[in-house]
Design a protein around this motif. Structure first.
Motif, short mmCIF file in Angstrom:
data_model
loop_
_atom_site.label_atom_id
_atom_site.label_comp_id
_atom_site.label_asym_id
_atom_site.label_seq_id
_atom_site.Cartn_x
_atom_site.Cartn_y
_atom_site.Cartn_z
N THR A 33 0.98 -1.19 -0.03
CA THR A 33 0.09 0.01 -0.03
C THR A 33 0.75 1.31 0.17
O THR A 33 0.53 2.34 -0.62
N LEU A 34 2.00 1.24 0.91
CA LEU A 34 2.81 2.58 0.88
C LEU A 34 3.50 2.75 -0.34
O LEU A 34 3.69 3.82 -0.98
N GLY A 35 3.52 1.84 -1.35
CA GLY A 35 4.15 1.95 -2.65
C GLY A 35 3.19 2.91 -3.69
O GLY A 35 3.50 3.35 -4.67
N LEU A 36 1.74 2.91 -3.16
CA LEU A 36 0.70 3.74 -3.84
C LEU A 36 0.79 5.07 -3.57
O LEU A 36 -0.09 6.03 -3.77
N ASP A 55 3.50 10.45 5.91
CA ASP A 55 3.41 10.14 7.44
C ASP A 55 2.32 8.90 7.77
O ASP A 55 1.69 8.51 7.10
N PRO A 56 2.41 8.63 9.08
CA PRO A 56 1.54 7.60 9.50
C PRO A 56 -0.03 7.94 9.32
O PRO A 56 -0.91 7.10 8.98
N LEU A 57 -0.58 9.36 8.94
CA LEU A 57 -1.68 9.70 8.81
C LEU A 57 -2.20 9.26 7.55
O LEU A 57 -3.20 8.70 7.20
N THR A 58 -1.31 9.58 6.37
CA THR A 58 -1.57 9.19 5.13
C THR A 58 -1.67 7.45 4.94
O THR A 58 -2.54 7.27 4.36
N SER A 59 -0.64 6.69 5.54
CA SER A 59 -0.76 5.38 5.54
C SER A 59 -1.96 4.95 6.04
O SER A 59 -2.64 3.94 5.89
N ALA A 60 -2.32 5.52 7.22
CA ALA A 60 -3.61 5.22 8.06
C ALA A 60 -4.82 5.01 7.13
O ALA A 60 -5.59 4.17 7.14
N ALA A 61 -4.85 6.25 6.42
CA ALA A 61 -6.09 6.46 5.59
C ALA A 61 -5.97 5.42 4.49
O ALA A 61 -7.05 4.85 4.10
N GLU A 67 1.69 3.36 12.04
CA GLU A 67 2.98 3.62 12.36
C GLU A 67 3.84 2.66 12.90
O GLU A 67 4.94 2.66 12.48
N GLN A 68 3.26 1.59 13.67
CA GLN A 68 3.90 0.60 14.02
C GLN A 68 4.49 -0.31 13.01
O GLN A 68 5.47 -0.74 12.88
N THR A 69 3.32 -0.43 12.07
CA THR A 69 3.93 -1.25 10.61
C THR A 69 4.89 -0.50 10.14
O THR A 69 5.93 -1.18 9.66
N MET A 70 4.84 0.73 9.79
CA MET A 70 5.98 1.50 9.23
C MET A 70 7.28 1.29 9.89
O MET A 70 8.43 1.28 9.39
N GLU A 71 7.16 1.36 11.43
CA GLU A 71 8.66 1.22 12.00
C GLU A 71 9.14 0.17 11.81
O GLU A 71 10.26 -0.23 11.72
#
Length: 984
Positions: free
Chosen positions: A549-552, A559-565, A575-579
């Motif tokens: 998903t982060l590749g998109l 930031d974590p807000l974008t990835s959470a959305a 954030e835990q997954t990104m870390e």
């Protein structure tokens, strides 16, 4: 009160140390605990954690039989000062670390770390390790416990309590020193233990009749091959005991004496050392198993210098190198190991642990240990099978060796710990795609991709200077496409080496587009995508989904807000997954709270995401929606002012300021979001985003980004299903040119917008176009055309309940009335503009209306009214980040203060405006020279009014000397006039 065992202190903890002088820290910042008696009060509370200590007990603890004359009244003052020192900023008394109650005080447990509690924890770990037979770990833990002592415990503190605790803790220190030294003996390092034993026996307060210490010294002497000296030590203490105390040695000392006489290795030195004949204490000859140092190492001078720094001679050093697949970790550690070979007389060992291997199974620790033991000379028949036994044998075998051990492609800490040698001065160099946080490394290096210039140098080296010189632009582009990844650069170079007919430009063309880029980076059994895939396969399912998903993400950084959305998770889960992905080196963290994927890694992530189209579609839409919600929430229009497109519903922003701060954290990538939407065929989102971001860009003085976003969106406006976008974007472009003084271009945009809006019966965009055209006509002296346009625009805005546009139109209409001498109508219009702005609720909208009203009052000489309006406008603008409008407001306020007779205040305000003007970018504000002339003219007039003719002349001269000053007649003429007045 006991904290974590090792590592840096968390910023939330208060740490109190008593194993030495009393000290305290909060958030890593040292605190001053005050005079010694105040420290004694703190120690009496801290060493009884959580217990209520009565006033009487504290007085006895600190003053003993001679309490102060003020008695119990002295304690509250001490406690008050301690609270002021120790409590976090803003803490109120009920939340203090020192609580009062039932005629006493107590130090709370929560949020406080005490070094004696940490000491107890580490000693407990050491004793448990010793009991389980893991002597090496026990010694490490005892050593760590001893590092907590920093001199005499409670040094310098008065009172019976401190005296008693000082004695107890000093005895604890000696006991720990003795237990650590016994571990050295059990590890076969008796010679190392002897020097410390001698120092312990000679230290102040040492007991000359200490039988356990003498017994341990005898064992160390024996283990060092000095049996006679061990027996002599026994005779010496026997003589002292009999001659001075009249007693015989105890049972334990006699038992050790008998064991020395019998040469009982197992009883004196432990099982591991006694059986260490299983493996030789030294290899038959210094072994070197390092792989060949091949390939050119480019751009790693700093990292190589760090890896080859001298290591402490008295301990085992661990150096960890991490980084994404293909970044060159193995090449770096092998080069460093070759440079370090001469420092390790007992050998250099290399093990590929195969965490990411396509054709070979990962190596288990047992198999690695067997290989390592054989490398230093152990026969197969002498090597045990059990992991614990293997670990013990390896540590015993290496306890007297100085080795360099290189562990490549490690998966995790559990795989490495059993492999650590025990010999002081040895070094372990670990290369891994993961950040091995559980490893107590002395140095850590995260290897990043090569910088552009260095990447070009590597490519030139591979393909040859002659070939590279023929196509310098293609070399640069190929380095960019490989994004500094050494594996990609070497594969690209190899393809060119093996295909001499290819030009570099031909390979660049083949790599154009994400769908071809990774496919071209493959040569023989080497493939960039295969390397990435091996890292991906090691991830958990949750990590895999997060990575795809982060590749998109529509921006390079997120930031974590974008990835959470995008993921539909909470910010904490995201954030835990990104870390965790940072720890695997698949994700980079350029700064706190911001993440990014390496270019090639992002291409790989997107290719993986393409296999799940529904998941991809939902993630992309969620990202665009988040940016759109933020932009509309923070816009001057307000979310309700956008009549088409999705409205914010569950956006994670508290208010417009929160949304504004989030957009600002994205730096210069907001235009990319618009471009990303357009490239994906999301024309509606591209248009909505460009329109909504316009106010944000203008407020932040980023007009070039505003124009770029609108140009991208306009190219796709005809593809949008939202028909409002065609006139709306043209109105936005018109405002962009209007704010920059490009009146002909702005008028053309508004004319097109007016035609389209009337053709589509869109009264909202019609009103905006009319307002823009009326503003231009007023600014260019065509009042007769401006009046009907502005009147119609205001009527339409009111009918549509568009407070933003109504306020804007009324403000311009008010200025037009004033220009025509109808001051009463002007002030009525401007009051109405302010009322609509109040209903709109955005500070910049209200501040614009206030400034317009203030301009009229200034012209009329109503300086008091102007000051009030401009003060309020300046306060509002300080919240918005609109530096340009704030600057203009400050210099107007200076003029108002001058008119009111406050000349010093006026000078200060003009200088403040001038300072802010200097921070503006010429790219963002093309009329920067005009603005500076405007401010300096006002400042010159203020200096002149104050009688400072020299300063006034200087301001007018500076204004006229600015580049292109004569292009601005409205500012040039007042500067010339002011200079002439100063000369008369």
């Amino acid at each position: 009160m006991a904290g974590g065992r090792r590592g840096g202190e968390s910023a939330q903890w208060l740490r109190i140390a008593v194993l030495g002088p009393v000290r305290a820290w909060r958030d890593g910042t040292p605190l001053e605990p005050g005079p010694v008696r105040r420290q004694a009060v703190l120690a009496a509370l801290a060493l009884r954690p959580g217990m209520l200590v009565s006033h009487e007990q504290l007085l006895d603890d600190v003053w003993g039989v001679q309490p102060p004359k003020s008695g119990r009244r002295v304690l509250p003052s001490y406690v008050y000062r301690l609270r002021k020192t120790l409590d976090a900023d803003g803490a109120v008394r009920p939340g203090s670390v020192i609580r009062g109650g039932r005629d006493g005080y107590r130090l709370v447990d929560d949020g406080v770390r005490l070094d004696v509690a940490e000491l107890a924890e580490r000693v407990g770990e050491a004793q448990r390790a010793r009991a389980s037979g893991d002597v090496a770990t026990a010694m490490d833990r005892f050593s760590e416990a001893l590092t907590l002592f920093h001199g005499e415990p409670l040094a310098g503190l008065p009172g019976p309590f401190a005296h008693g605790e000082r004695q107890r803790l000093s005895q604890r220190l000696r006991a720990l020193q003795q237990e650590r030294l016994e571990c050295l003996v059990l590890l076969g390092r008796s010679a190392d233990a002897l020097e410390d034993l001698a120092a312990l026996a000679a230290s102040p307060g040492a007991d000359p009749y200490d039988e356990p210490l003498t017994a341990l010294r005898m064992r160390a002497l024996y283990g060092s091959g000095r049996q006679v000296a061990a027996l002599s030590a026994y005779q010496d203490i026997c003589g002292r005991l009999r001659d001075e105390l009249g007693v015989d040695p105890g049972a334990e000392l006699r038992r050790v004496h008998q064991a020395v006489l019998r040469r009982d290795d197992e009883q004196l030195l432990g099982t591991a050392v006694a059986h260490s004949a299983v493996v030789p204490s030294r290899p038959r000859s210094a072994v070197n198993e390092l792989p060949g140092d091949t390939g050119r190492l480019v751009g790693r001078e700093r990292e190589l210098a760090l890896l080859t720094e001298p290591s402490p001679p008295a301990s085992v050093s661990i150096v960890a190198v991490d980084g994404t697949a293909g970044v060159g970790k193995t090449a770096l550690v092998v080069r460093a190991a070759h440079e370090l070979r001469s420092r390790y007389p007992d050998g250099c060992l290399f093990m590929d642990l195969r965490a990411h291997s396509t054709g070979r199974r990962r190596l288990a620790p047992q198999r690695v240990l067997r290989r390592l033991l054989r490398s230093i000379g152990a026969a197969d028949s002498e090597v045990p099978n059990d992991l614990d036994e293997l670990t013990t044998a390896w540590r015993a075998a290496t306890s007297s060796l100085r080795l360099l051990l290189v562990l490549d492609d490690a998966l995790g800490t559990q795989q490495i710990r059993p492999l650590l040698p025990a010999g002081p001065g040895s070094t372990v160099m670990v290369a891994s795609r993961r950040r091995l946080a559980g490893l107590d490394a002395e140095r850590r290096i995260t290897l990043e991709p090569l910088a552009t210039g260095t990447a070009v140098s590597l490519l030139r080296h591979i393909v040859g200077d002659d070939r590279a010189d023929r196509e310098p632009a293609a070399v640069d582009e190929l380095a960019r496409l490989c994004d500094g990844l050494p594996l990609a650069l070497r594969i690209a170079g190899t393809r060119l080496q093996t295909r001499p007919a290819w030009t570099l430009a031909y390979l660049v063309d083949r790599m154009a587009g994400d769908e071809h880029r990774l496919g071209e980076l493959s040569a023989g059994d080497r493939s960039v995508e295969a390397a990435f895939r091996l890292s991906y396969d090691q991830l958990s399912p949750k990590q895999q989904r997060g990575f795809r998903t982060l590749g998109l993400a529509p921006t390079v950084e997120f930031d974590p807000l974008t990835s959470a959305a995008m993921l539909g998770w909470s910010s904490r889960d995201a954030e835990q997954t990104m870390e965790s992905l940072v720890d695997t080196s698949l994700l980079q963290q350029p700064r706190p709270g911001r993440y990014r994927l390496h270019d090639l890694v992002r291409v790989h992530a997107r290719r993986l995401a393409e296999a799940a189209p529904d998941e991809t579609r939902a993630a992309r839409t969620a990202a665009f929606r988040l940016y759109l919600d933020a932009a509309r929430i923070t816009s001057d229009v307000g979310p309700a002012g956008f009549r088409t497109g999705p409205r914010p519903t569950t956006a994670p922003f508290a208010d417009w300021r929160d949304a504004d701060a989030w957009l600002n954290a994205g730096n210069g990538e907001l235009v990319d979001v618009v471009g990303h939407a357009a490239a994906l065929g999301e024309a509606d989102y591209a248009c909505w985003l460009a329109e909504a971001l316009s106010d944000y860009f203008e407020r932040r003085g980023r007009s070039h980004e505003r124009r770029a976003a609108l140009e991208i969106a306009l190219a796709h406006a005809d593809e949008a299903t939202d028909l409002r976008m065609a006139p709306a974007l043209r109105n936005c472009m018109g405002l962009t040119d209007l704010y920059q003084g490009r009146y002909p271009e702005a008028h053309a945009w508004f004319t097109e917008a007016l035609h389209l809006s009337r053709h589509r019966a869109d009264q909202g965009e019609e009103a905006r176009a009319l307002t823009g055209m009326g503003t231009i006509e007023m600014s260019t002296g065509r009042a007769e055309q401006a009046m009907p346009r502005l009147t119609t625009a205001v009527d339409l805005s009111r009918r549509l309940d568009d407070n933003w546009l109504a306020s804007l139109g009324l403000a311009v209409l008010g200025l037009l009335h004033h220009a025509q001498g109808r001051n009463e109508e002007a002030l009525d219009c401007l009051a109405d503009a302010c009322a609509h702005a109040e209903r709109n609720g955005r500070p910049r909208v209200l501040s614009r209306a206030l400034v317009c009203a203030a301009d009229v009052h200034l012209d009329l000489g109503h300086y008091g009214e102007a000051r009030l309006l401009l003060r309020r406008a300046a306060d509002l603008l300080e919240q918005t980040g609109d530096v340009l409008l704030h600057t203009l407001t400050l210099t107007r306020l200076g003029t108002a203060e001058q008119g009111a007779g406050n000349l010093n205040t006026a000078v200060a305000l003009h200088h403040q405006a001038l300072s802010q003007q200097q921070t503006l970018s010429p790219l963002a504000e093309p009329n920067l020279v005009r603005l500076e002339m405007h401010i300096r003219c006002r400042l010159g007039r203020t200096y002149s009014a104050a009688g400072s003719v020299r300063e006034a002349r200087k301001q007018f001269q500076t204004a006229l000397a600015l580049p292109g000053a004569d292009a601005y007649p409205e500012e040039h003429a007042p500067a010339v006039a002011g200079l002439k007045e100063c000369s008369e």
